[in-house]
Design an enzyme around this catalytic site. Sequence first.
Site, PDB file in Angstrom:
ATOM      1  N   ASP A 131      71.634   8.041  -2.527  1.00  0.00           N
ATOM      2  CA  ASP A 131      72.171   9.377  -2.290  1.00  0.00           C
ATOM      3  C   ASP A 131      73.651   9.259  -1.930  1.00  0.00           C
ATOM      4  OD1 ASP A 131      72.791  11.889  -1.276  1.00  0.00           O
ATOM      5  OD2 ASP A 131      71.615  11.615   0.563  1.00  0.00           O
ATOM      6  N   ASP A 173      72.908  14.363   1.169  1.00  0.00           N
ATOM      7  CA  ASP A 173      72.035  15.530   1.358  1.00  0.00           C
ATOM      8  C   ASP A 173      70.549  15.152   1.402  1.00  0.00           C
ATOM      9  OD1 ASP A 173      71.551  14.882  -1.263  1.00  0.00           O
ATOM     10  OD2 ASP A 173      71.974  16.873  -2.079  1.00  0.00           O
ATOM     11  N   ASP A 183      71.123  10.843  -6.182  1.00  0.00           N
ATOM     12  CA  ASP A 183      71.906  11.567  -7.185  1.00  0.00           C
ATOM     13  C   ASP A 183      72.521  10.610  -8.209  1.00  0.00           C
ATOM     14  OD1 ASP A 183      73.910  10.452  -5.553  1.00  0.00           O
ATOM     15  OD2 ASP A 183      73.986  12.278  -4.329  1.00  0.00           O
ATOM     16  N   ASP A 206      57.938  11.645 -22.440  1.00  0.00           N
ATOM     17  CA  ASP A 206      56.900  11.973 -21.465  1.00  0.00           C
ATOM     18  C   ASP A 206      55.659  12.559 -22.148  1.00  0.00           C
ATOM     19  OD1 ASP A 206      56.449  12.401 -18.476  1.00  0.00           O
ATOM     20  OD2 ASP A 206      56.076  14.419 -19.227  1.00  0.00           O
ATOM     21  N   GLU A 266      55.380   7.451 -23.693  1.00  0.00           N
ATOM     22  CA  GLU A 266      54.364   7.390 -22.651  1.00  0.00           C
ATOM     23  C   GLU A 266      53.125   8.041 -23.243  1.00  0.00           C
ATOM     24  OE1 GLU A 266      53.123   9.058 -18.283  1.00  0.00           O
ATOM     25  OE2 GLU A 266      53.813  10.348 -19.876  1.00  0.00           O
TER      26      GLU A 266
HETATM   27  C1  GLC Z   1      54.197  11.979 -17.027  1.00  0.00           C
HETATM   28  C2  GLC Z   1      55.117  11.592 -15.896  1.00  0.00           C
HETATM   29  C3  GLC Z   1      54.566  12.173 -14.630  1.00  0.00           C
HETATM   30  C4  GLC Z   1      54.517  13.676 -14.770  1.00  0.00           C
HETATM   31  C5  GLC Z   1      53.712  14.083 -16.002  1.00  0.00           C
HETATM   32  C6  GLC Z   1      53.921  15.529 -16.344  1.00  0.00           C
HETATM   33  O1  GLC Z   1      52.938  11.412 -16.909  1.00  0.00           O
HETATM   34  O2  GLC Z   1      55.262  10.206 -15.847  1.00  0.00           O
HETATM   35  O3  GLC Z   1      55.327  11.809 -13.530  1.00  0.00           O
HETATM   36  O4  GLC Z   1      53.911  14.232 -13.644  1.00  0.00           O
HETATM   37  O5  GLC Z   1      54.132  13.357 -17.122  1.00  0.00           O
HETATM   38  O6  GLC Z   1      55.215  15.740 -16.821  1.00  0.00           O
END
Ligand code: GLC
Length: 593
Positions: A30, A34, A38, A211, A272
């Site tokens: 940070d 705050d 960041d 994601d 992912e």
């Molecule tokens: C993925 C991310 C996770 C998030 C989910 C929804 O699994 O790694 O952190 O909560 O997607 O976006």
Amino acid sequence: MEQEVIMVDQARDWWKQAVVYQVYPRSFRDADGDGLGDIRGVTTEMDYLECLGIDAIWLSPFYPSELADGGYDVIDYRDVDPRLGTLADFDDMVAAAHARGIKVIVDIVPNHTSNRHRFFQAALAAGPGSPERDRYIFRPGRGEHGELPPNGWKSVFGGSAWERVEDGEWYLHLFAKEQPDLNWKHPDVHEEFKTTLRFWSDRGVDGFRIDVAHALAKDLESRPLDELDQDPRQGEGNVSNPLWDRPEVHDIYREWRRVFNEYEPPRFAVAEAWVTPEHQRFYASPDELGQVFNFEFAKADWFAGDFRRAIEEGLSCAELSGSTSTWVLSNHDVPRHATRYGLPQVKATVHHQFVTDWLLRDGRTYVEDRELGTRRARAALLMEMGLPGSVYIYQGEELGLFEVADIPWDRLEDPQARRTAHGDAIKGRDGCRVPLPWSASDTPEPAAWNDAFGEGMTGSFGFSAPQAGMSRADASAAPHLPQPRWFADHAVDVEADDPASMLSFYRRVLDLRAHLLTATGDTSFSWVPGEELGPTPDQVIAYRRPAAGGKTFTCIVNFGAQAVPAPEGELLMASDDLSFGCIPQDCAAWFLA
Ligand code: GLC
């Protein structure tokens, strides 16, 4: 397993053997005091990252967000959250990274937006039946007045996956209700994300982490919705599943590949996708994203058989997709592995539940053997770093951090904790997202400590830098998640000077890997025959790789009680002391011959 020799072109395909460091920006550093990490904090610590020896950083979302899900609820995909900085700060960070030869990967969240995203606001304003509404998945409810959700699907975070809006329609959210799922059949959605990919690529970003990549394509039309009344978390890899891992999702990634290839070198992406190992390879193919996360290490318990299977599956998926594998021990979604390995190990299927249960009870139910967890975490690093492919490190694992299991309930931020009642609640993922300790001396007087986690503490273990001209005591808001007292032992300034620390170990291992293994560009791999491994070869993971200078590298990890004889050659490094030239239990060693 003998792999076909695949040589990696380091300049163009740098990501195929990269060590990528995951920054969870709100908890890394940070710079403005705050209490929230960041972008400038990342820039400030670029020397630290360079010294660690990584090739790239991946930043979890830093975009404007209401923080309903740690930033994975994105309001604007092409900006920086004002609490985390500005686009100019981002450009400075990329420049600082590139100046040190570090690549930058950003997180793209295409399955859902924030409910504050302009698309969702327009969908609410335009009403039922409008093209704006069609960018999301709105449906009428069931029951006489539409008062029941369209079906019984549950959100991944608990509770219904449907939320009703004022005019009576319901929208789908597989995650938090602040994260409405997009309709990927709508052309605007495609354009929005292609524009986003170009926006960051034009700013110098080298790659993307995608994601929930397996959820974008949905089929809610082939059958009536209420006939699809099933738990949406089930059936991965099954084409009749309406939500997950559907074949049409690959059309989206082929479209994105054309965008990636507009750049030189082409941008890459890593998916992912929590799908079966047989299906992972489609996401990684060269005409799609290029790489996919192999989460089998993160799921494995401390058993040789679990890791052997994970390695076999990872390598075969990589070979089939023409990519390289990825290895992940921890990330921002799973309990830290130094803790996982320090809990009693039970067979994989129940372990997940077991760890959850332990977390639920504030880490008090079972004894966490931290010494053992650390010993195994060191061995796991040698096992992982010798493998061909890319390794993803999660911030703080290089400090040997454990899960912070006892964050008070009222301080938790994770929607998993908020959406479930305390009785059957899970505490969620905050225990691995606590702000990093940078300085052991930045603590309050011991008397100010309080068992409820540093209440009234003024320090933040160097996480928050005081604003210019402020004293430490006035400087900062408390870190957004409370840091436990034992973080002092893991602070960067303590570990950096200690040759026996986890941090020093990571630095040495990464350096050796780069010079000895990655530099060859050769990703071939073979298992060491069982007869070379002593009386219990099934308790051992042992493999060979070609190393620089025409030499052969061997990695041996012993999970069993019987010591394993060291092979011929020079001992390069070991995760622990060898005993009488043998590799003891929970120890790994690297050799060169
Ligand atoms: C993925 C991310 C996770 C998030 C989910 C929804 O699994 O790694 O952190 O909560 O997607 O976006």
